[in-house]
Design a protein around this motif. Structure first.
Motif, PDB file in Angstrom:
ATOM      1  N   VAL A 190     -12.863  72.508  81.441  1.00  0.00           N
ATOM      2  CA  VAL A 190     -12.078  73.214  82.455  1.00  0.00           C
ATOM      3  C   VAL A 190     -10.660  72.660  82.535  1.00  0.00           C
ATOM      4  N   PHE A 191     -10.517  71.347  82.487  1.00  0.00           N
ATOM      5  CA  PHE A 191      -9.175  70.759  82.527  1.00  0.00           C
ATOM      6  C   PHE A 191      -8.338  71.249  81.338  1.00  0.00           C
ATOM      7  N   ALA A 192      -8.926  71.225  80.152  1.00  0.00           N
ATOM      8  CA  ALA A 192      -8.183  71.630  78.952  1.00  0.00           C
ATOM      9  C   ALA A 192      -7.839  73.114  78.990  1.00  0.00           C
ATOM     10  N   LEU A 193      -8.798  73.940  79.419  1.00  0.00           N
ATOM     11  CA  LEU A 193      -8.552  75.383  79.459  1.00  0.00           C
ATOM     12  C   LEU A 193      -7.509  75.728  80.513  1.00  0.00           C
ATOM     13  N   PHE A 194      -7.600  75.095  81.679  1.00  0.00           N
ATOM     14  CA  PHE A 194      -6.622  75.355  82.741  1.00  0.00           C
ATOM     15  C   PHE A 194      -5.215  75.015  82.251  1.00  0.00           C
ATOM     16  N   ALA A 195      -5.083  73.882  81.569  1.00  0.00           N
ATOM     17  CA  ALA A 195      -3.772  73.486  81.049  1.00  0.00           C
ATOM     18  C   ALA A 195      -3.277  74.482  80.005  1.00  0.00           C
ATOM     19  N   ARG A 196      -4.180  74.948  79.143  1.00  0.00           N
ATOM     20  CA  ARG A 196      -3.756  75.864  78.081  1.00  0.00           C
ATOM     21  C   ARG A 196      -3.309  77.212  78.624  1.00  0.00           C
ATOM     22  N   VAL A 197      -4.117  77.815  79.494  1.00  0.00           N
ATOM     23  CA  VAL A 197      -3.777  79.165  79.951  1.00  0.00           C
ATOM     24  C   VAL A 197      -2.539  79.165  80.837  1.00  0.00           C
ATOM     25  N   HIS A 198      -2.249  78.028  81.469  1.00  0.00           N
ATOM     26  CA  HIS A 198      -1.052  77.942  82.302  1.00  0.00           C
ATOM     27  C   HIS A 198       0.115  77.281  81.564  1.00  0.00           C
ATOM     28  N   GLU A 199      -0.097  77.029  80.275  1.00  0.00           N
ATOM     29  CA  GLU A 199       0.947  76.467  79.409  1.00  0.00           C
ATOM     30  C   GLU A 199       1.505  75.167  79.977  1.00  0.00           C
ATOM     31  N   LEU A 200       0.585  74.282  80.362  1.00  0.00           N
ATOM     32  CA  LEU A 200       0.964  72.982  80.906  1.00  0.00           C
ATOM     33  C   LEU A 200       0.829  71.917  79.825  1.00  0.00           C
ATOM     34  N   SER A 201       1.759  70.996  79.803  1.00  0.00           N
ATOM     35  CA  SER A 201       1.663  69.889  78.846  1.00  0.00           C
ATOM     36  C   SER A 201       0.805  68.753  79.400  1.00  0.00           C
ATOM     37  N   THR A 202       0.562  68.788  80.714  1.00  0.00           N
ATOM     38  CA  THR A 202      -0.223  67.737  81.369  1.00  0.00           C
ATOM     39  C   THR A 202      -1.707  67.916  81.086  1.00  0.00           C
ATOM     40  N   ASN A 203      -2.389  66.816  80.866  1.00  0.00           N
ATOM     41  CA  ASN A 203      -3.848  66.861  80.788  1.00  0.00           C
ATOM     42  C   ASN A 203      -4.398  65.517  81.240  1.00  0.00           C
ATOM     43  N   ALA A 204      -5.675  65.482  81.500  1.00  0.00           N
ATOM     44  CA  ALA A 204      -6.296  64.268  82.019  1.00  0.00           C
ATOM     45  C   ALA A 204      -6.264  63.150  80.981  1.00  0.00           C
ATOM     46  N   ASP A 205      -6.237  61.915  81.485  1.00  0.00           N
ATOM     47  CA  ASP A 205      -6.258  60.731  80.623  1.00  0.00           C
ATOM     48  C   ASP A 205      -7.709  60.287  80.432  1.00  0.00           C
ATOM     49  N   TYR A 206      -8.190  60.407  79.205  1.00  0.00           N
ATOM     50  CA  TYR A 206      -9.571  60.024  78.912  1.00  0.00           C
ATOM     51  C   TYR A 206      -9.658  58.668  78.210  1.00  0.00           C
ATOM     52  N   SER A 207      -8.531  57.994  78.099  1.00  0.00           N
ATOM     53  CA  SER A 207      -8.518  56.727  77.362  1.00  0.00           C
ATOM     54  C   SER A 207      -8.543  55.505  78.273  1.00  0.00           C
ATOM     55  N   GLY A 208      -8.355  55.724  79.568  1.00  0.00           N
ATOM     56  CA  GLY A 208      -8.218  54.597  80.475  1.00  0.00           C
ATOM     57  C   GLY A 208      -9.467  54.278  81.278  1.00  0.00           C
ATOM     58  N   HIS A 209      -9.255  53.440  82.288  1.00  0.00           N
ATOM     59  CA  HIS A 209     -10.352  52.941  83.113  1.00  0.00           C
ATOM     60  C   HIS A 209     -10.968  54.045  83.977  1.00  0.00           C
ATOM     61  N   GLY A 210     -10.158  55.022  84.387  1.00  0.00           N
ATOM     62  CA  GLY A 210     -10.656  56.069  85.275  1.00  0.00           C
ATOM     63  C   GLY A 210     -11.769  56.890  84.663  1.00  0.00           C
ATOM     64  N   TRP A 211     -11.574  57.329  83.421  1.00  0.00           N
ATOM     65  CA  TRP A 211     -12.603  58.120  82.745  1.00  0.00           C
ATOM     66  C   TRP A 211     -13.847  57.277  82.480  1.00  0.00           C
ATOM     67  N   LYS A 212     -13.641  55.999  82.163  1.00  0.00           N
ATOM     68  CA  LYS A 212     -14.787  55.111  81.969  1.00  0.00           C
ATOM     69  C   LYS A 212     -15.590  55.000  83.264  1.00  0.00           C
ATOM     70  N   SER A 213     -14.901  54.858  84.390  1.00  0.00           N
ATOM     71  CA  SER A 213     -15.586  54.798  85.686  1.00  0.00           C
ATOM     72  C   SER A 213     -16.318  56.100  85.970  1.00  0.00           C
ATOM     73  N   PHE A 214     -15.699  57.212  85.592  1.00  0.00           N
ATOM     74  CA  PHE A 214     -16.332  58.515  85.788  1.00  0.00           C
ATOM     75  C   PHE A 214     -17.663  58.568  85.047  1.00  0.00           C
ATOM     76  N   ARG A 215     -17.672  58.145  83.786  1.00  0.00           N
ATOM     77  CA  ARG A 215     -18.909  58.189  82.999  1.00  0.00           C
ATOM     78  C   ARG A 215     -19.962  57.245  83.568  1.00  0.00           C
ATOM     79  N   GLN A 216     -19.526  56.078  84.021  1.00  0.00           N
ATOM     80  CA  GLN A 216     -20.471  55.128  84.614  1.00  0.00           C
ATOM     81  C   GLN A 216     -21.065  55.683  85.908  1.00  0.00           C
ATOM     82  N   ALA A 217     -20.211  56.262  86.746  1.00  0.00           N
ATOM     83  CA  ALA A 217     -20.684  56.826  88.009  1.00  0.00           C
ATOM     84  C   ALA A 217     -21.612  58.011  87.765  1.00  0.00           C
ATOM     85  N   LEU A 218     -21.309  58.789  86.743  1.00  0.00           N
ATOM     86  CA  LEU A 218     -22.167  59.922  86.401  1.00  0.00           C
ATOM     87  C   LEU A 218     -23.560  59.447  85.995  1.00  0.00           C
TER      88      LEU A 218
END
Length: 306
Positions: free
Chosen positions: A215-243
């Motif tokens: 959803v993040f990638a598709l939302f960015a693409r259809v709205h022609e945004l250069s911004t996307n979520a950071d999956y390389s840092g501590h936040g995404w790691k915490s997300f996976r752990q919490a999941l």
């Protein structure tokens, strides 16, 4: 059902309501979505048959908007036309769901605003997270820890559903095109055959992490945004752990699986912070209210351990 080109009927409706015609389906969509909620919509009698014809337009955006208009009008004579559309509609689940609501209101001659109200769900779900976090900080217990983890992922999945609905509606309005596979994933649908060889739609379960990234990638693409979520840092790691924690307490294999540690609460908080930051980097609407309320809860320091 053979689709017709009935956009002109909506132009006539807008002309009566606003005093001039609009040039595109997108403008018509925006006009009707700007009508204040709970306002009774009144139009001339002679427009009603045109609206009923427009239910079968080729354009999904037109069909959806006509359904919403008829729901606002709440006229009993619209029921049979809505039922015909219900039998023939083949555009995912959004329009059929709207038709069902419109039929219910029209049968009871009751004006209903069935336009998408999902964005308000974000505030409700975030309030649940805030409430659970404050309760946890007031009284640290396993019950409150589990409730907080559950509330966080209920909010995350709810936010994702809102983004999906917005993408689908905007595609119906002609703002951008989606591939068949993208539309199926957004609608969470898969297709196969029943025992008699007829095609059928069945629900398609999407793992949470993949769903978020899609959803993040598709939302960015259809709205022609250069911004996307950071999956390389501590936040995404915490997300996976919490999941993993959410999945463990939702499907426990032993009583120990229901125990949530303090460190797991910490990275569940961090996961939600990461998710909110990623969400609002794509669309800042509601950021101050939602993130602000959660940050206030994080600063709440009255802790009583039991």
């Amino acid at each position: 059902m053979v689709r017709i080109d009935a956009s002109e009927y909506l132009y006539n409706v807008v002309r009566h309501l606003k005093g001039h015609s609009l040039g595109t389906v997108e403008e018509i969509v925006d006009f009707f979505r700007s009508i204040p909620r709970n306002r009774h919509l009144q139009i001339e009698e002679r427009i009603i048959p045109d609206l009923h014809d427009a239910l079968f337009d080729r354009d999904a955006a037109v069909r959806l908007n006509v359904v919403e208009i008829l729901a606002l009008l709440g006229r009993v004579e619209s029921v049979r036309f809505l039922e015909q559309l219900s039998e023939s509609e083949d555009e995912g689940t959004l329009i059929p769901a709207a038709v069902t609501k419109a039929i219910d209101g029209c049968r009871n001659a009751k004006s209903e605003d069935i336009r998408n109200q999902l964005p308000a769900a974000r505030e409700i779900l975030n309030a649940d997270v805030v409430d659970c976090l404050i309760r946890l900080k007031r009284t640290d217990s396993q019950v409150h820890r589990r409730n907080f983890v559950r509330a966080v992922f209920a909010a995350i999945e709810g936010f994702v559903s809102v983004m999906k609905a917005e993408i689908i509606e905007q595609s119906y309005a002609g703002r951008f095109a989606l591939s068949r596979s993208e539309k199926a994933v957004l609608l969470e649908e898969a297709y196969d055959l029943n025992d008699t060889g007829n095609a059928r739609v069945r629900p398609f379960f999407l793992p949470t992490a993949k769903n978020v990234r899609f959803v993040f990638a598709l939302f960015a693409r259809v709205h022609e945004l250069s911004t996307n979520a950071d999956y390389s840092g501590h936040g995404w790691k915490s997300f996976r752990q919490a999941l993993d924690v959410r999945n463990r307490i939702t499907h426990p294999k032993a009583s120990a699986d229901l125990s949530v540690s303090k460190s797991e609460i910490v990275f569940t908080e961090q996961a939600y912070v990461w998710f909110l930051d990623a969400t609002f980097s794509l669309n800042p609407d509601g950021k101050d209210e939602i993130s602000g309320l959660f940050n206030q809860a994080r600063q709440f320091n009255q802790i009583v351990e039991v």
